[in-house]
Write a protein that holds these residues in place. Sequence first.
Motif, PDB file in Angstrom:
ATOM      1  N   ASP A   3     -10.059  -1.863   8.234  1.00  0.00           N
ATOM      2  CA  ASP A   3     -11.257  -2.537   7.736  1.00  0.00           C
ATOM      3  C   ASP A   3     -10.944  -4.007   7.495  1.00  0.00           C
ATOM      4  O   ASP A   3      -9.836  -4.366   7.112  1.00  0.00           O
ATOM      5  CB  ASP A   3     -11.725  -1.897   6.430  1.00  0.00           C
ATOM      6  CG  ASP A   3     -12.315  -0.516   6.627  1.00  0.00           C
ATOM      7  OD1 ASP A   3     -12.596  -0.149   7.776  1.00  0.00           O
ATOM      8  OD2 ASP A   3     -12.481   0.191   5.625  1.00  0.00           O
ATOM      9  N   THR A  80     -14.451  -4.565   1.690  1.00  0.00           N
ATOM     10  CA  THR A  80     -14.135  -4.444   3.113  1.00  0.00           C
ATOM     11  C   THR A  80     -15.392  -4.047   3.866  1.00  0.00           C
ATOM     12  O   THR A  80     -16.380  -3.591   3.277  1.00  0.00           O
ATOM     13  CB  THR A  80     -13.036  -3.394   3.366  1.00  0.00           C
ATOM     14  OG1 THR A  80     -13.486  -2.128   2.890  1.00  0.00           O
ATOM     15  CG2 THR A  80     -11.736  -3.780   2.669  1.00  0.00           C
ATOM     16  N   GLU A  82     -16.622  -2.286   7.863  1.00  0.00           N
ATOM     17  CA  GLU A  82     -16.232  -1.709   9.140  1.00  0.00           C
ATOM     18  C   GLU A  82     -17.352  -1.930  10.147  1.00  0.00           C
ATOM     19  O   GLU A  82     -18.521  -1.723   9.839  1.00  0.00           O
ATOM     20  CB  GLU A  82     -15.870  -0.231   9.005  1.00  0.00           C
ATOM     21  CG  GLU A  82     -16.963   0.615   8.393  1.00  0.00           C
ATOM     22  CD  GLU A  82     -16.530   2.031   8.092  1.00  0.00           C
ATOM     23  OE1 GLU A  82     -16.204   2.770   9.033  1.00  0.00           O
ATOM     24  OE2 GLU A  82     -16.537   2.389   6.897  1.00  0.00           O
ATOM     25  N   ASN A  83     -16.956  -2.384  11.302  1.00  0.00           N
ATOM     26  CA  ASN A  83     -17.899  -2.605  12.394  1.00  0.00           C
ATOM     27  C   ASN A  83     -18.289  -1.243  12.975  1.00  0.00           C
ATOM     28  O   ASN A  83     -17.425  -0.450  13.333  1.00  0.00           O
ATOM     29  CB  ASN A  83     -17.212  -3.478  13.453  1.00  0.00           C
ATOM     30  CG  ASN A  83     -18.022  -3.604  14.725  1.00  0.00           C
ATOM     31  OD1 ASN A  83     -19.235  -3.438  14.726  1.00  0.00           O
ATOM     32  ND2 ASN A  83     -17.350  -3.910  15.814  1.00  0.00           N
ATOM     33  N   PHE A 105     -22.734  -3.017  10.708  1.00  0.00           N
ATOM     34  CA  PHE A 105     -21.503  -2.818   9.952  1.00  0.00           C
ATOM     35  C   PHE A 105     -21.797  -2.104   8.641  1.00  0.00           C
ATOM     36  O   PHE A 105     -22.935  -2.103   8.155  1.00  0.00           O
ATOM     37  CB  PHE A 105     -20.817  -4.162   9.680  1.00  0.00           C
ATOM     38  CG  PHE A 105     -21.746  -5.208   9.126  1.00  0.00           C
ATOM     39  CD1 PHE A 105     -21.913  -5.361   7.768  1.00  0.00           C
ATOM     40  CD2 PHE A 105     -22.481  -6.017   9.984  1.00  0.00           C
ATOM     41  CE1 PHE A 105     -22.785  -6.320   7.259  1.00  0.00           C
ATOM     42  CE2 PHE A 105     -23.363  -6.978   9.490  1.00  0.00           C
ATOM     43  CZ  PHE A 105     -23.514  -7.125   8.124  1.00  0.00           C
TER      44      PHE A 105
END
Length: 165
Positions: A3, A80, A82-83, A105
Amino acid sequence: MADEVFVVQRHDASTLHFDFRLEIGGVLVSWAVPKGPSLDPRDRRLAAMTEDHPLDYADFEGRVGDGYGAGTVVVWDTGTFENITEKQGEPVSAEDALAAGHLKFVLHGQKLTGAFAITHTKMGGDDKFWLLVKIDDDGADRRRKPALTQPESVLSGRTNEDFED
């Protein structure tokens, strides 16, 4: 893939806005969001792309001196992300998604959680404009308005006013 970092800085400059930043390609890709991110999937937030910032700017709080961006900054949210961008069921890198004009995301922050999308739009013929939208998921909340009700830093608990002279 690990991440990456996201940060939203509440920036009280010539006008109050939120600097929304995602770590992509070793820098913080940045947008100025005048009204701040929304947890309501019905809201479309205008986001003007600005210059990239170095990663070490992610925890900056304080006063920006005279000139461009002069004013106070607090870390309004961080965590964080995440795509989750896909095309025809296949993952798309964040760099490629940005270049194509649509990035999806999931944020893991203290104030912002769940999926969001940012989409390039050429409003008024200007290439810098994007729209930031909350995806309707468990992180969505049509009632809570953290950009209005939670001005404090998630790092220090301080507000922009705490950094004024």
